[in-house]
Design an enzyme around this catalytic site. Structure first.
Site, PDB file in Angstrom:
ATOM      1  N   CYS A 150      13.566  11.592   7.109  1.00 53.05           N
ATOM      2  CA  CYS A 150      13.315  11.004   8.451  1.00 53.05           C
ATOM      3  C   CYS A 150      14.775  10.921   9.076  1.00 53.05           C
ATOM      4  O   CYS A 150      14.979  11.195  10.469  1.00 53.05           O
ATOM      5  CB  CYS A 150      12.938   9.526   8.315  1.00 53.05           C
ATOM      6  SG  CYS A 150      13.548   8.618   7.122  1.00 53.05           S
ATOM      7  N   GLY A 165      -4.880   0.008   4.972  1.00 54.34           N
ATOM      8  CA  GLY A 165      -3.785  -0.075   5.951  1.00 54.34           C
ATOM      9  C   GLY A 165      -4.289  -0.955   6.933  1.00 54.34           C
ATOM     10  O   GLY A 165      -3.687  -2.139   7.231  1.00 54.34           O
ATOM     11  N   GLY A 199      -4.896   4.729   4.787  1.00 53.36           N
ATOM     12  CA  GLY A 199      -4.355   4.141   5.842  1.00 53.36           C
ATOM     13  C   GLY A 199      -5.539   3.413   6.627  1.00 53.36           C
ATOM     14  O   GLY A 199      -5.506   2.262   6.988  1.00 53.36           O
ATOM     15  N   GLU A 221       9.769   1.633  10.511  1.00 55.95           N
ATOM     16  CA  GLU A 221      10.718   2.783  10.196  1.00 55.95           C
ATOM     17  C   GLU A 221       9.965   3.888  10.919  1.00 55.95           C
ATOM     18  O   GLU A 221       9.215   4.360   9.778  1.00 55.95           O
ATOM     19  CB  GLU A 221      11.265   3.011   9.044  1.00 55.95           C
ATOM     20  CG  GLU A 221      12.011   1.365   8.571  1.00 55.95           C
ATOM     21  CD  GLU A 221      13.341   1.518   9.241  1.00 55.95           C
ATOM     22  OE1 GLU A 221      13.928   2.082   9.952  1.00 55.95           O
ATOM     23  OE2 GLU A 221      13.988   0.083   9.175  1.00 55.95           O
ATOM     24  N   GLY A 235      -4.674   2.997  -1.295  1.00 59.06           N
ATOM     25  CA  GLY A 235      -5.927   3.253  -0.540  1.00 59.06           C
ATOM     26  C   GLY A 235      -5.313   4.030   0.680  1.00 59.06           C
ATOM     27  O   GLY A 235      -4.269   4.498   0.862  1.00 59.06           O
ATOM     28  N   GLU A 286       8.891  16.126  15.689  1.00 61.76           N
ATOM     29  CA  GLU A 286       9.658  16.134  14.365  1.00 61.76           C
ATOM     30  C   GLU A 286       8.778  17.064  13.508  1.00 61.76           C
ATOM     31  O   GLU A 286       7.377  17.146  13.491  1.00 61.76           O
ATOM     32  CB  GLU A 286       9.419  14.795  13.742  1.00 61.76           C
ATOM     33  CG  GLU A 286       9.968  14.630  12.279  1.00 61.76           C
ATOM     34  CD  GLU A 286       9.668  13.278  11.955  1.00 61.76           C
ATOM     35  OE1 GLU A 286       8.648  12.611  12.084  1.00 61.76           O
ATOM     36  OE2 GLU A 286      10.822  12.589  11.435  1.00 61.76           O
ATOM     37  N   LYS A 296       0.963  -1.176   0.026  1.00 60.38           N
ATOM     38  CA  LYS A 296       0.076  -0.015  -0.034  1.00 60.38           C
ATOM     39  C   LYS A 296       0.824   1.420  -0.044  1.00 60.38           C
ATOM     40  O   LYS A 296       1.530   1.377   1.004  1.00 60.38           O
ATOM     41  CB  LYS A 296      -0.733   0.163   1.219  1.00 60.38           C
ATOM     42  CG  LYS A 296      -2.213   1.311   1.259  1.00 60.38           C
ATOM     43  CD  LYS A 296      -2.524   1.753   2.472  1.00 60.38           C
ATOM     44  CE  LYS A 296      -1.770   2.939   3.023  1.00 60.38           C
ATOM     45  NZ  LYS A 296      -1.754   4.223   2.120  1.00 60.38           N
TER      46      LYS A 296
HETATM   47  P1  NAD Z   1       1.813   8.623   8.242  1.00 58.91           P
HETATM   48  O1  NAD Z   1       2.299   7.847   9.283  1.00 58.91           O
HETATM   49  O2  NAD Z   1       0.897   9.508   8.222  1.00 58.91           O
HETATM   50  O3  NAD Z   1       1.428   7.771   6.983  1.00 58.91           O
HETATM   51  C1  NAD Z   1       2.452   6.570   6.274  1.00 58.91           C
HETATM   52  C2  NAD Z   1       1.536   5.430   5.621  1.00 58.91           C
HETATM   53  O4  NAD Z   1       0.728   4.945   6.749  1.00 58.91           O
HETATM   54  C3  NAD Z   1       0.622   6.085   4.657  1.00 58.91           C
HETATM   55  O5  NAD Z   1       0.517   5.335   3.716  1.00 58.91           O
HETATM   56  C4  NAD Z   1      -0.814   5.912   5.507  1.00 58.91           C
HETATM   57  O6  NAD Z   1      -1.827   5.689   4.313  1.00 58.91           O
HETATM   58  C5  NAD Z   1      -0.573   4.788   6.342  1.00 58.91           C
HETATM   59  N1  NAD Z   1      -1.333   4.948   7.638  1.00 58.91           N
HETATM   60  C6  NAD Z   1      -1.725   6.206   8.408  1.00 58.91           C
HETATM   61  N2  NAD Z   1      -2.335   5.768   9.381  1.00 58.91           N
HETATM   62  C7  NAD Z   1      -2.362   4.336   9.339  1.00 58.91           C
HETATM   63  C8  NAD Z   1      -3.358   3.318  10.301  1.00 58.91           C
HETATM   64  N3  NAD Z   1      -3.850   3.601  11.392  1.00 58.91           N
HETATM   65  N4  NAD Z   1      -3.334   2.032   9.698  1.00 58.91           N
HETATM   66  C9  NAD Z   1      -2.552   1.817   8.698  1.00 58.91           C
HETATM   67  N5  NAD Z   1      -2.200   2.519   7.910  1.00 58.91           N
HETATM   68  C10 NAD Z   1      -1.954   3.879   8.241  1.00 58.91           C
HETATM   69  O7  NAD Z   1       3.228   9.553   7.605  1.00 58.91           O
HETATM   70  P2  NAD Z   1       3.637  10.330   6.570  1.00 58.91           P
HETATM   71  O8  NAD Z   1       2.924  11.623   6.597  1.00 58.91           O
HETATM   72  O9  NAD Z   1       3.109   9.536   5.266  1.00 58.91           O
HETATM   73  O10 NAD Z   1       5.013  10.174   6.553  1.00 58.91           O
HETATM   74  C11 NAD Z   1       5.915  11.055   7.348  1.00 58.91           C
HETATM   75  C12 NAD Z   1       6.336  10.361   8.423  1.00 58.91           C
HETATM   76  O11 NAD Z   1       6.983   9.159   8.097  1.00 58.91           O
HETATM   77  C13 NAD Z   1       7.392  11.144   9.151  1.00 58.91           C
HETATM   78  O12 NAD Z   1       7.166  11.324  10.614  1.00 58.91           O
HETATM   79  C14 NAD Z   1       8.637  10.646   8.772  1.00 58.91           C
HETATM   80  O13 NAD Z   1       9.738  10.860   9.912  1.00 58.91           O
HETATM   81  C15 NAD Z   1       8.446   9.149   8.590  1.00 58.91           C
HETATM   82  N6  NAD Z   1       9.305   8.300   8.110  1.00 58.91           N
HETATM   83  C16 NAD Z   1      10.375   7.550   8.594  1.00 58.91           C
HETATM   84  C17 NAD Z   1      11.107   6.983   7.751  1.00 58.91           C
HETATM   85  C18 NAD Z   1      12.027   6.294   8.517  1.00 58.91           C
HETATM   86  O14 NAD Z   1      12.523   5.068   7.561  1.00 58.91           O
HETATM   87  N7  NAD Z   1      12.287   5.826   9.713  1.00 58.91           N
HETATM   88  C19 NAD Z   1      11.188   7.330   6.474  1.00 58.91           C
HETATM   89  C20 NAD Z   1      10.389   8.171   5.889  1.00 58.91           C
HETATM   90  C21 NAD Z   1       9.359   8.842   6.761  1.00 58.91           C
END
Ligand code: NAD
Length: 473
Positions: free
Chosen positions: A279, A207, A203, A245, A201, A377, A170
């Site tokens: 990140c 998700g 999350g 991650e 789709g 962050e 996803k």
């Molecule tokens: P997010 O957590 O809002 O979303 C990430 C993904 O998770 C999306 O595909 C979203 O649809 C899905 N998602 C969200 N809530 C969910 C739930 N309850 N159940 C299942 N799936 C769900 O994050 P974002 O805004 O897309 O990305 C930014 C964040 O990602 C930042 O905090 C950043 O630090 C982190 N990040 C971490 C790394 C790493 O490797 N550590 C790499 C890139 C980004």
């Protein structure tokens, strides 16, 4: 483009059972590019069942064949490099000339490197009267964010393919386009039906369904700590393996006697590249009190050189969405309210830019580590400069964070830098300007996550360990 209205399940482009759509917006001009299905739990069920059916054959395919397929995939990625660059650039806002080296070339190289590790399931060790080997963990669910969308895709999918797993992916709602290209590449490469499935789709729908499905053995997630916690909870009732991650607020210690200009400029660029949506970004710059004003002068000079836009000389594109732009504005206001000193940048769009989610490269001085801008962050082009008196204090400030993904040290020599690096509680350390390395494991301590991606360690995450106790024949 032809397949954007479909999902990819069991080796075929097929209609989603959902009638809802996700608009993909170009953040540089705020206009829609295309739309993809906002998939359903029923789509996930079909995809997971396909992956479960494909598992036995794929897991038992000889390592040499899996290796050849991964190399073919890497070749096809190289052939479609231009398409991949455009897909990432248009949907997340990285300027074209940067997206190649920053967002696409590394993942192509990483896919090729994963081919070196397919033998992981064919190695057997002897421990006394036992044989020990690794087997593919099973069906995997992958949930990705938008900031380095091809990198995150390859870190999971490449490793899982190498280990013999099958999967359902996803992508982020905002950046599904490179995943569509990758599905086309897998199809053309001849990956067996069901090994890779793509269900875009939300999350909360797709998700969530991946987390809850009993046939999913492992869930690998990259994104915010908030979502990571929800995902781990949703996976708990079916006792899946979960790797995460997550976010970061990474410290960067600059010592008094190092090549100071190089060190400070490196720190600015590290935060501003990808508009701060990295990140691992070293967003807390720790500078000796004795050279604090000098550091601010170097920062002012470097930031003044940074061009914001999408042109050939631009170093910073827009933020990836209106929501992300707003979040950054909110944090800049919080920084001002907390009493930090604005060195450059600030709220609003850069001068002369009206369209697109562009923000100003912003630096705060006189930040203390208890301020929200130093603890939370921001995920945007905002650097905090914190003073320290001695190295023990610098290390204490560096470790005073709930996160532990990345860190940096710039010192007079490598030995001194490594001594400091060992004291920082984080999964990565960039030493004296060292570059990202796809041969090295990637992942965090503390609330930055669990597990490692890339390298041999990243492939190991996708295996179970079995031991056979041998009796007399
Ligand atoms: P997010 O957590 O809002 O979303 C990430 C993904 O998770 C999306 O595909 C979203 O649809 C899905 N998602 C969200 N809530 C969910 C739930 N309850 N159940 C299942 N799936 C769900 O994050 P974002 O805004 O897309 O990305 C930014 C964040 O990602 C930042 O905090 C950043 O630090 C982190 N990040 C971490 C790394 C790493 O490797 N550590 C790499 C890139 C980004």
């Amino acid at each position: 483009m032809a397949n954007h209205n479909k999902i990819y399940v069991d080796g075929r482009w097929t209609a989603s059972s959902s009638s809802a759509w996700l608009e993909v917006i170009n953040p540089a001009n705020e206009s829609p590019i295309t739309r993809v299905p906002a998939g359903s739990a029923a789509d996930v069920a079909l995809a997971v069942e396909a992956a479960a059916r494909a598992f036995d054959t794929w897991a038992n395919t000889p390592a040499s064949e899996r290796r050849a397929l991964l190399l073919r995939i890497a070749d096809l990625m190289q052939a479609r490099r231009g398409d991949l660059i455009r897909a990432v650039s248009e949907s997340m806002g990285c300027p074209l000339h940067i997206a190649g080296w920053l967002q696409v070339d590394g993942p192509i190289a990483a896919m090729r490197l994963f081919a070196e590790h397919t033998g992981i399931t064919e190695e057997t060790a002897e421990h006394g009267h036992s044989l020990v080997w690794r087997e593919a963990v099973g069906v995997c669910g992958f949930i990705n964010p938008w900031n380095y969308p091809l990198h995150q895709f390859v870190g999971k999918v490449g490793a899982a393919l190498a280990a013999g797993c099958t999967m359902v992916v996803k992508p982020s709602e905002q950046t599904p386009l490179q995943d569509y290209l990758m599905a086309e590449i897998f199809h053309e490469a001849g990956l067996p039906a069901g090994v890779f499935n793509l269900v875009p789709g939300r999350g909360t729908e797709v998700g969530r369904a991946l987390c809850e499905h009993p046939l999913v053995d492992m869930l690998s997630f990259t994104g915010s700590t908030r979502a990571g916690i929800e995902i781990a909870k949703a996976c708990a009732p079916t006792v899946k393996r979960v790797t995460q991650e997550l976010g970061g607020k990474s410290p960067y210690i600059i010592t008094e006697d190092c090549d100071f200009t190089a060190a400070v400029r490196y720190g600015v660029d590290d935060v501003m590249i990808n508009s701060g949506q990295t990140c691992t970004a070293l967003t807390r710059m720790l500078v000796p009190q004795s050279r604090y004003d000098e550091a601010l002068d170097i920062i002012r000079t470097r930031v003044a050189e940074i061009e914001v836009g999408m042109g050939e000389n631009a170093f910073m594109g827009p933020l990836s969405s209106a929501r992300q732009w707003q979040q950054v504005q909110d944090y800049i206001r919080i920084g001002l309210e907390e009493g930090a000193t604005l060195v450059c940048g600030g709220v609003g769009k850069p001068d002369g830019i009206a369209e697109g989610y562009f923000a100003r490269p912003t630096v705060f001085a006189h930040v203390t580590n208890d301020m929200r801008i130093a603890r939370e962050e921001i995920f945007g082009p905002v650097l905090c400069v914190i003073a320290y008196d001695d190295l023990d204090q610098a290390v204490a400030i560096a470790n005073d964070t709930p996160y532990g993904l990345s860190s940096g040290v710039y010192a007079k020599d490598q030995q001194q830098a490594l001594k400091i690096a060992r004291r920082i509680r984080a999964g990565l350390c960039f030493v004296n300007g060292g570059e990202f390395n796809y041969r090295a494991p990637f992942g965090g301590y503390k609330q930055s996550g669990n597990g490692r991606e890339f390298s041999h360690h990243g492939v190991e995450e996708f295996t179970e360990i079995k031991s056979a106790q041998l009796g007399a024949p």
